[in-house]
Design a protein around this motif. Structure first.
Motif, PDB file in Angstrom:
ATOM      1  N   GLN A  93       0.378  -0.978  -0.083  1.00  0.00           N
ATOM      2  CA  GLN A  93       0.344  -0.297  -0.060  1.00  0.00           C
ATOM      3  C   GLN A  93       1.029   1.081   0.326  1.00  0.00           C
ATOM      4  OE1 GLN A  93      -2.322   0.806   3.258  1.00  0.00           O
ATOM      5  NE2 GLN A  93      -4.104   0.558   2.479  1.00  0.00           N
ATOM      6  N   LEU A  98      -3.444   0.631  -3.814  1.00  0.00           N
ATOM      7  CA  LEU A  98      -2.860  -0.768  -3.086  1.00  0.00           C
ATOM      8  C   LEU A  98      -3.087  -0.933  -4.450  1.00  0.00           C
ATOM      9  CD1 LEU A  98      -3.091  -2.893  -1.035  1.00  0.00           C
ATOM     10  CD2 LEU A  98      -5.313  -2.871  -1.566  1.00  0.00           C
ATOM     11  N   THR A 158      -1.628  -5.185  -5.852  1.00  0.00           N
ATOM     12  CA  THR A 158      -1.523  -6.266  -5.216  1.00  0.00           C
ATOM     13  C   THR A 158      -1.537  -7.664  -6.403  1.00  0.00           C
ATOM     14  OG1 THR A 158      -3.479  -6.369  -7.152  1.00  0.00           O
ATOM     15  CG2 THR A 158      -4.066  -5.311  -4.599  1.00  0.00           C
ATOM     16  N   TYR A 186      -6.507  -7.060   8.221  1.00  0.00           N
ATOM     17  CA  TYR A 186      -6.353  -5.074   8.038  1.00  0.00           C
ATOM     18  C   TYR A 186      -7.970  -4.490   8.332  1.00  0.00           C
ATOM     19  CZ  TYR A 186      -1.101  -6.464   6.896  1.00  0.00           C
ATOM     20  OH  TYR A 186       0.050  -6.625   7.307  1.00  0.00           O
ATOM     21  N   LEU A 201      -7.067  -1.873   4.737  1.00  0.00           N
ATOM     22  CA  LEU A 201      -6.990  -1.877   3.201  1.00  0.00           C
ATOM     23  C   LEU A 201      -7.645  -0.232   2.306  1.00  0.00           C
ATOM     24  CD1 LEU A 201      -8.087  -5.946   3.080  1.00  0.00           C
ATOM     25  CD2 LEU A 201      -5.864  -4.907   2.841  1.00  0.00           C
ATOM     26  N   VAL A 242     -11.638  -2.679   0.225  1.00  0.00           N
ATOM     27  CA  VAL A 242     -10.606  -1.525  -0.375  1.00  0.00           C
ATOM     28  C   VAL A 242     -11.171  -0.125  -0.345  1.00  0.00           C
ATOM     29  CG1 VAL A 242      -8.948  -0.950  -2.409  1.00  0.00           C
ATOM     30  CG2 VAL A 242      -9.186  -3.714  -1.113  1.00  0.00           C
TER      31      VAL A 242
END
Length: 769
Positions: free
Chosen positions: A639, A648, A650, A665, A669, A693
């Motif tokens: 992040q 973010l 991934t 988290y 997130l 997210v």
């Protein structure tokens, strides 16, 4: 005289009318086109007679716009019905085949002209590039029945990279196809292929066969990549591409030969124009032999106009000739204005005329042989300065040794290699084996000498960032200033002009930091930078002979003058780590982070670690342990945040790991931007993960026509159901995010950075087969 001036002015206005084709974001709609045409007709009817001359200038300009846009729309509409189809066609082989017969299948592309689809004859033939992986070797002129799976050519779209989409339209190579079935209907090859078949046994004996084929037949497909690189980096690549210089050499040698023969013929049988006509026919034959490429067509047209004007005894300037030739070419094919070779040819000719008219050689050294080197230096130094703008625009760099290498290469190619190739061709056709072999050997040995010198002198290729582009016009300004003497009276004005040219070097960037998801096809490459230094997240795929790093990432970094300080590898699949070795060779001081202990990390990618870089913080969220070979589930999840906005990253994270991240988290997130996991595969982007997210924008890196059909329709539906905006590089090209202290904005290459009608057309097509 007024007639000629009027004709030249109309030619200029027509060319200017075609110019918007370069930068129009959209082609004129049918309504807009007819509306403009009707207004034009009304103006022609109501304008007083005394203003008709001024009206005609305006009318020709608008006609240029209407003609170029209508021509472009007609071409696109003729291609559109045949995209993503399985077709049974009858087609004639267009390009020559210079490959050696072999039992190993090495796929290559062949150009076919389709004249019948499903036994229905077409009104206009369609060119299509066919991916050929059969043992049979198509020959130019043969007729085949093919079952094809078609698709549109799709290239990468990034800043600093080669615009293959514009190239495809300019060269009528939009359609490509894979062969499902092939049947030879007529095995008779044409005369051009027959000539090549006679020459191939000779050419295949020599190490520089690729260049011999390029000079003899205009076929550059056999050029070795290492030779291409050397020629480009030393500034002599133009000598190996058939152009006006080669056409003029054929014309000149043919005229000299005919004049020599006429010397032994009585005067009463001699006609003044016989050498010129024979020379023109030989030049035309050579242009045909090399495939009538656009540069050779331009050269033949220019030569034909020169001969016609000489016959008619019209005295017009070189500027007028160039102006009329350009207008005629655009009238014949407006899409030519999209071609980089068209601009390079026209720009080079204009630069030559400008150089010799504005900075001529003194008369006392103009014709004396002992001043040959001085004249050559004047030509090379002048062209090097004047050609800088177009070289930076096309190649994004310049050779620091091009003056010296051209001083060596031009005499060798023009006085030895190319004449030897022409003589070898002539004696090959006459079946004089030993004489032809000797001339081919002379050509090959001269190339051996040339490349020995080029390899020794290939010392410095300068990659020029975009900020220096305007400075490249200094060569033109210097010549104008010297010739006009403006430096005596307008010093302050010249100082102001110079300050304007260097302004981009001191321009303050309009962002605090920036993130670019590059269009690298199936793979991932993200550049995070502040305008001077950068960190890469993944390095794209390696394709054997090339890579996304070489074709996309390095040009982007050099275009923005970025120094790579760090590299983060999400995992070790080829589409994410393929360009790492090349990147480390170019930026050896860059630190490395990954989740594999096999990659000699400077920083391990382990959950809980943190890296601070400039004003950004890189918080590592996954994985919990290092592994020997990092797979999708071991993707390095990071992040990136500046305190206000966050991204973010991934990699190819899978659903199980997404659940573990959510469990660990929760709301931590939440990010402004999400890099869609695993290119939008159904194994990722779970509802639970996306809900936590809560990204404002989501970005996926995929290729058009990828076999996995990513991003998946199911995943797209998830983003739509959650009202999450998503962007896919296969459709948008490069995606750029600009972050300031309190605001951020998203731009795409196709939408805001470089909106063009041809980019828009490619982007509107489906990304699946």
């Amino acid at each position: 005289m007024r007639q000629f001036c009027s004709l030249d002015l109309l030619a200029i206005m027509f060319s200017l009318g075609c110019l918007p084709l370069l930068f129009l974001p959209h082609l004129l709609s049918d309504f807009q086109w007819y509306f403009i045409a009707i207004i034009l007709v009304i103006f022609a009817l109501v304008v007083p007679a005394k203003l008709r001359w001024y009206l005609s200038i305006f009318v020709v300009f608008v006609l240029g716009i209407l003609w170029s846009t209508a021509y472009s729309k007609q071409y696109l509409s003729s291609i559109l019905p045949y995209i993503d189809k399985t077709l049974v066609v009858k087609a004639k082989v267009q390009n020559i085949n210079t490959r050696q017969a072999t039992t190993d299948i090495e796929p290559y592309y062949m150009s076919f002209s389709v004249f019948s689809i499903s036994d229905v004859t077409l009104s206009n033939d369609i060119l299509i590039s066919v991916y050929w992986d059969n043992l049979s070797m198509p020959k130019s002129g043969q007729i085949w029945q093919l079952t094809l799976k078609t698709k549109v050519v799709h290239g990468y779209l990034n800043e600093g990279g080669f615009d293959s989409q514009r190239f495809s339209i300019a060269n009528r190579s939009l359609l490509s196809a894979k062969v499902i079935d092939a049947k030879l209907l007529d095995d008779k090859s044409n005369l051009r292929q027959s000539i090549i078949d006679l020459a191939l046994p000779y050419i295949d004996l020599f190490s520089y066969r690729g260049i011999l084929l390029a000079l003899a037949f205009g076929d550059r497909s056999q050029l070795d990549d290492s030779l291409r690189t050397v020629m480009m980096q030393t500034g002599v690549a133009h000598l190996m591409a058939i152009s006006g210089m080669h056409i003029l050499l054929v014309f000149g040698l043919s005229c000299f030969f005919v004049k020599t023969v006429l010397f032994f013929i009585p005067k009463r049988f001699i006609c003044f124009f016989v050498p010129i006509i024979v020379g023109w026919l030989c030049a035309l034959f050579y242009a045909w032999l090399t495939g009538f490429s656009p540069p050779t067509l331009r050269a033949i047209l220019a030569l034909s106009i020169w001969i016609y004007l000489r016959y008619k005894k019209h005295q017009i300037s070189a500027w007028q000739k160039v102006n009329r030739i350009i207008a005629l070419l655009l009238l014949f094919d407006p899409l030519m204005i999209l071609s980089e070779s068209f601009w390079l040819s026209c720009y080079a000719v204009i630069s030559l005329i400008f150089l010799f008219e504005w900075l001529p050689i003194p008369q006392e050294i103009k014709h004396k042989k002992r001043w040959y080197i001085v004249r050559l230096l004047h030509l090379q130094l002048g062209l090097t300065l004047l050609l800088l703008p177009i070289e930076l625009f096309i190649f994004h760099g310049v050779s620091a040794v091009s003056i010296l290498t051209n001083l060596i290469a031009i005499p060798i190619i023009s006085l030895c290699t190319f004449p030897a190739v022409l003589f070898a061709l002539a004696f090959t056709l006459m079946d004089c084996f030993y004489i032809a072999l000797w001339w081919w050997m002379v050509a090959d040995k001269s190339l051996e000498l040339l490349f020995f010198s080029l390899n020794w002198l290939n010392l410095l290729w300068l990659n020029i960032p975009s900020d220096f582009y305007w400075l490249s016009f200094l060569g033109w300004l210097v010549v104008i200033i010297i010739r006009t003497g403006t430096w005596r009276c307008f010093r302050i004005t010249l100082l102001v002009i110079f300050m304007l040219l260097v302004t981009p070097l001191f321009e303050h960037q309009h962002y605090r930091w920036r993130l670019d998801m590059l269009d690298v096809g199936h793979g991932l490459a993200i550049v995070i930078h502040d305008g001077t230094s950068a960190i890469l997240y993944d390095t794209g795929a390696n394709w054997g002979k090339s890579s996304a790093m070489e074709r996309v990432i390095i040009p982007f970094l050099q275009w923005h003058n970025l120094n790579v300080q760090g590299v983060i590898i999400s995992h070790q699949h080829n589409d994410h780590v393929g360009g790492l070795k090349l990147l480390q060779q170019i930026y050896p001081k860059a630190w490395l982070m990954s989740s594999s202990f096999d990659l000699n990390n400077d920083y391990p990618c382990l959950a809980g670690n943190r890296v601070n870089w400039n004003e950004l913080t890189f918080d590592i969220l996954w994985p919990n342990k290092l592994v020997e070979y990092a797979q999708n589930e071991d993707s390095c999840v990071i992040q990136v945040t500046d305190g206000h906005f966050s991204v973010l990253l991934t990699g190819d994270l899978e659903r199980n790991q997404e659940y573990q991240l959510v469990t660990k988290y929760r709301n931590q997130l939440a990010s402004t931007i999400l890099q869609i996991p695993h290119h939008g595969s159904t194994t990722s982007s779970s509802y639970t993960f996306l809900n936590h997210v809560k990204a404002v924008k989501s970005l996926a890196s995929t290729s058009r026509y990828n076999p996995w059909k990513l991003p998946s329709h199911k995943v797209i539906t998830r983003y739509q159901n959650l009202h999450l905006d998503y962007y896919v590089t296969a459709r948008t090209g490069q995606i750029s995010l600009f972050f300031d202290k309190h605001t951020w904005k998203l731009k795409t290459m196709r939408g805001e950075i470089k909106p063009r009608w041809y980019h828009d057309w490619f982007g509107s097509l489906p990304i699946y087969e």
